[in-house]
Scaffold this motif. Structure first.
Motif, mmCIF file in Angstrom:
data_model
loop_
_atom_site.group_PDB
_atom_site.id
_atom_site.type_symbol
_atom_site.label_atom_id
_atom_site.label_comp_id
_atom_site.label_asym_id
_atom_site.label_seq_id
_atom_site.Cartn_x
_atom_site.Cartn_y
_atom_site.Cartn_z
ATOM 1 N N UNK A 114 17.369 -1.355 -7.205
ATOM 2 C CA UNK A 114 16.194 -0.478 -7.187
ATOM 3 C C UNK A 114 14.935 -1.341 -7.097
ATOM 4 N N UNK A 115 14.170 -1.151 -6.032
ATOM 5 C CA UNK A 115 12.902 -1.875 -5.898
ATOM 6 C C UNK A 115 11.791 -1.016 -6.482
ATOM 7 N N UNK A 116 10.922 -1.623 -7.279
ATOM 8 C CA UNK A 116 9.854 -0.863 -7.929
ATOM 9 C C UNK A 116 8.495 -1.348 -7.428
ATOM 10 N N UNK A 117 7.716 -0.415 -6.900
ATOM 11 C CA UNK A 117 6.353 -0.736 -6.457
ATOM 12 C C UNK A 117 5.401 -0.009 -7.399
ATOM 13 N N UNK A 118 4.684 -0.787 -8.196
ATOM 14 C CA UNK A 118 3.854 -0.174 -9.239
ATOM 15 C C UNK A 118 2.497 0.218 -8.679
ATOM 16 N N UNK A 119 1.768 0.994 -9.486
ATOM 17 C CA UNK A 119 0.472 1.551 -9.115
ATOM 18 C C UNK A 119 -0.545 0.440 -8.828
ATOM 19 N N UNK A 120 -0.585 -0.551 -9.699
ATOM 20 C CA UNK A 120 -1.596 -1.592 -9.569
ATOM 21 C C UNK A 120 -0.914 -2.925 -9.247
ATOM 22 N N UNK A 121 -1.098 -3.417 -7.998
ATOM 23 C CA UNK A 121 -0.373 -4.641 -7.638
ATOM 24 C C UNK A 121 -0.742 -5.820 -8.527
ATOM 25 N N UNK A 122 -1.986 -5.835 -9.000
ATOM 26 C CA UNK A 122 -2.400 -7.002 -9.793
ATOM 27 C C UNK A 122 -1.734 -7.021 -11.169
ATOM 28 N N UNK A 183 -0.860 -5.605 -2.516
ATOM 29 C CA UNK A 183 0.169 -4.565 -2.522
ATOM 30 C C UNK A 183 1.253 -4.901 -1.500
ATOM 31 N N UNK A 184 0.885 -5.511 -0.375
ATOM 32 C CA UNK A 184 1.918 -5.937 0.591
ATOM 33 C C UNK A 184 2.855 -6.968 -0.032
ATOM 34 N N UNK A 185 2.278 -7.884 -0.817
ATOM 35 C CA UNK A 185 3.111 -8.901 -1.473
ATOM 36 C C UNK A 185 4.072 -8.228 -2.466
ATOM 37 N N UNK A 186 3.553 -7.257 -3.215
ATOM 38 C CA UNK A 186 4.404 -6.555 -4.185
ATOM 39 C C UNK A 186 5.523 -5.795 -3.456
ATOM 40 N N UNK A 187 5.179 -5.206 -2.305
ATOM 41 C CA UNK A 187 6.203 -4.494 -1.525
ATOM 42 C C UNK A 187 7.258 -5.490 -1.024
ATOM 43 N N UNK A 188 6.792 -6.648 -0.556
ATOM 44 C CA UNK A 188 7.740 -7.676 -0.095
ATOM 45 C C UNK A 188 8.680 -8.070 -1.240
ATOM 46 N N UNK A 202 2.467 5.816 -7.175
ATOM 47 C CA UNK A 202 1.107 5.826 -6.628
ATOM 48 C C UNK A 202 0.746 4.450 -6.069
ATOM 49 N N UNK A 203 1.452 4.023 -5.029
ATOM 50 C CA UNK A 203 1.312 2.643 -4.571
ATOM 51 C C UNK A 203 -0.013 2.333 -3.879
ATOM 52 N N UNK A 231 11.689 7.371 -4.132
ATOM 53 C CA UNK A 231 10.961 8.315 -4.968
ATOM 54 C C UNK A 231 9.507 7.879 -4.884
ATOM 55 N N UNK A 232 8.655 8.755 -4.388
ATOM 56 C CA UNK A 232 7.253 8.398 -4.139
ATOM 57 C C UNK A 232 6.352 9.281 -4.998
ATOM 58 N N UNK A 233 5.698 8.671 -5.971
ATOM 59 C CA UNK A 233 4.778 9.420 -6.832
ATOM 60 C C UNK A 233 3.399 9.414 -6.199
ATOM 61 N N UNK A 234 2.788 10.580 -6.154
ATOM 62 C CA UNK A 234 1.452 10.678 -5.567
ATOM 63 C C UNK A 234 0.710 11.884 -6.136
ATOM 64 N N UNK A 235 -0.631 11.812 -6.100
ATOM 65 C CA UNK A 235 -1.442 12.983 -6.451
ATOM 66 C C UNK A 235 -1.619 13.898 -5.253
#
Ligand SMILES: Nc1ncnc2c1ncn2[C@@H]1O[C@H](COP(=O)(O)OP(=O)(O)OP(=O)(O)O)[C@@H](O)[C@H]1O
Ligand SMILES: [Mg+2]
Length: 349
Positions: A114-122, A183-188, A202-203, A231-235
């Motif tokens: 499971x790859x996790x992409x968090x809200x705040x890349x920093x 965010x691209x780095x976090x996605x990678x 909320x990526x 699973x994509x969380x968004x407002x």
């Protein structure tokens, strides 16, 4: 023009892998319940959440701020820390009960499966470690032998997310990156071990509109291309219309409706979903915003949690929790409003 058509830009159909078993169940969440013990009382953050994600499917999770989207995801990933605790429910991923796993087993699963992409890349990147070493940490836990191998794999992963000149990024620190690049780095990193399932919370928060679209297009491309699920969380229901197959609508820590994007946006059945759909900007129609606020999650309301803001609330809503109603197509909602008063459901269209 329907709500869906107003939001959707033309897009290519995804190519699904022939042998990936698209359509079979990958994630099944049932009765998930998470609380936080605070000095003010127990926060009922997630209250018996049920939903599923099939293989090769992108499922959106929407709901206003504080409705429990992130806590649901953290509960699935085993990332809830005290004073929070998952008190009930099951999470089955590819047949494995995630809530029964030890922390080390879960850590291995995150990243690899499971790859996790968090809200705040920093917050996801380590500020004092060069990016190259952060890739190395992930890869070392999964068998990378040499520095050269780490660099090669990291370069390839950065190329996949459209970063030209990956060495400059790899030799630098997170603070040297723009929000979009970070965010691209976090996605990678999330895609590095080729996980079958991606969770993105909320990526694109905090990124400007053009970069948001680029990042979402990038994530969707990587997910679709490899037949992954997400699973994509968004407002944003516009993002749901554009990027998701199905949608789960949450309110006050509960799922109040789910179904295919087409059904839920064209014929929303729960008054809360109807309010969200009415708030979508559309040419020639005034915006209608929902007034009021989420209920107090410490003093959780009896009956339907939406009743204080619901234009249709009637007697049972105050004391009976609505049961799931599933229509023939599979669209499911939790509301007492009888089907024989369809004009109230139709009012939104
Ligand atoms: N560490 C914590 N301690 C106490 N309460 C918490 C904690 N973390 C989350 N909560 C509460 O749980 C509820 C759900 O929060 P959550 O972060 O899941 O909302 P969300 O839907 O992700 O909102 P947003 O869209 O703003 O990200 C909120 O009422 C929040 O205050
Ligand atoms: Mg959140």
């Amino acid at each position: 023009m329907s709500a869906l058509d107003a939001l959707r830009r033309p897009r290519a159909r995804p190519t699904l892998p022939e042998n990936g078993g698209p359509g079979s169940r990958l994630l099944e969440v049932s009765g998930l319940t998470t609380r936080f013990d605070t000095p003010d009382g127990v926060v009922h953050a997630v209250n018996g959440v049920d939903f599923h994600v099939d293989r090769a499917e992108v499922v959106g999770v929407v709901g206003e701020s504080g409705c429990g989207k992130s806590v649901t995801i953290r509960s699935i990933l085993g990332l809830v820390r005290p004073p929070g605790r998952v008190v009930d429910g099951t999470v089955r991923f590819d047949g494995v009960d995630l809530l029964g796993l030890r922390r080390t087993e879960l850590r291995r699963l995150r990243g690899k499966e499971i790859g996790f992409i968090a809200q705040n890349p920093f917050s996801a990147l380590n500020p004092v470690m060069r990016i190259h070493r952060q890739f190395g940490t992930i890869l070392a836990a999964h068998g990378a032998k040499s520095d050269g191998e780490v660099r090669d794999r990291a370069r390839a992963a950065l190329a996949d997310v459209g970063i030209a000149g990956p060495d400059r990024v790899l030799d630098g620190y997170a603070h040297q990156l723009s929000g979009g690049m970070a965010q691209r780095v976090v996605i990678a990193m999330a895609m590095l071990l080729n996980p079958a399932f991606v969770i993105a919370d909320e990526p694109t928060t905090g990124l400007d509109l053009t970069v948001q679209r680029q990042i979402l297009d990038l994530i969707r491309g990587l997910v679709r291309e490899h037949g992954r699920s997400m699973l994509l969380v968004t407002h944003d229901l516009g993002v749901v219309a554009q990027y998701c197959d199905r949608v789960v609508v949450m309110y006050a820590g509960k799922v109040i409706e789910h179904g295919t994007v087409r059904e839920v946006l064209n014929t929303p059945r729960h008054p809360y979903t109807q309010a969200l759909v009415r708030a979508i900007p559309r040419p020639g129609r005034p915006l209608v915003h929902l007034t009021g606020r989420l209920p107090d999650l410490v003093d959780y309301p009896t009956g339907c949690p939406f009743r204080a803001r619901c234009p249709h609330a009637f007697e049972p809503c105050g004391h009976v929790v609505p049961e799931a109603v599933t229509v023939a197509s599979g669209q499911t909602y939790w509301c007492h409003l009888p089907e024989e008063r369809p004009e109230e459901r139709e009012a939104v269209r």
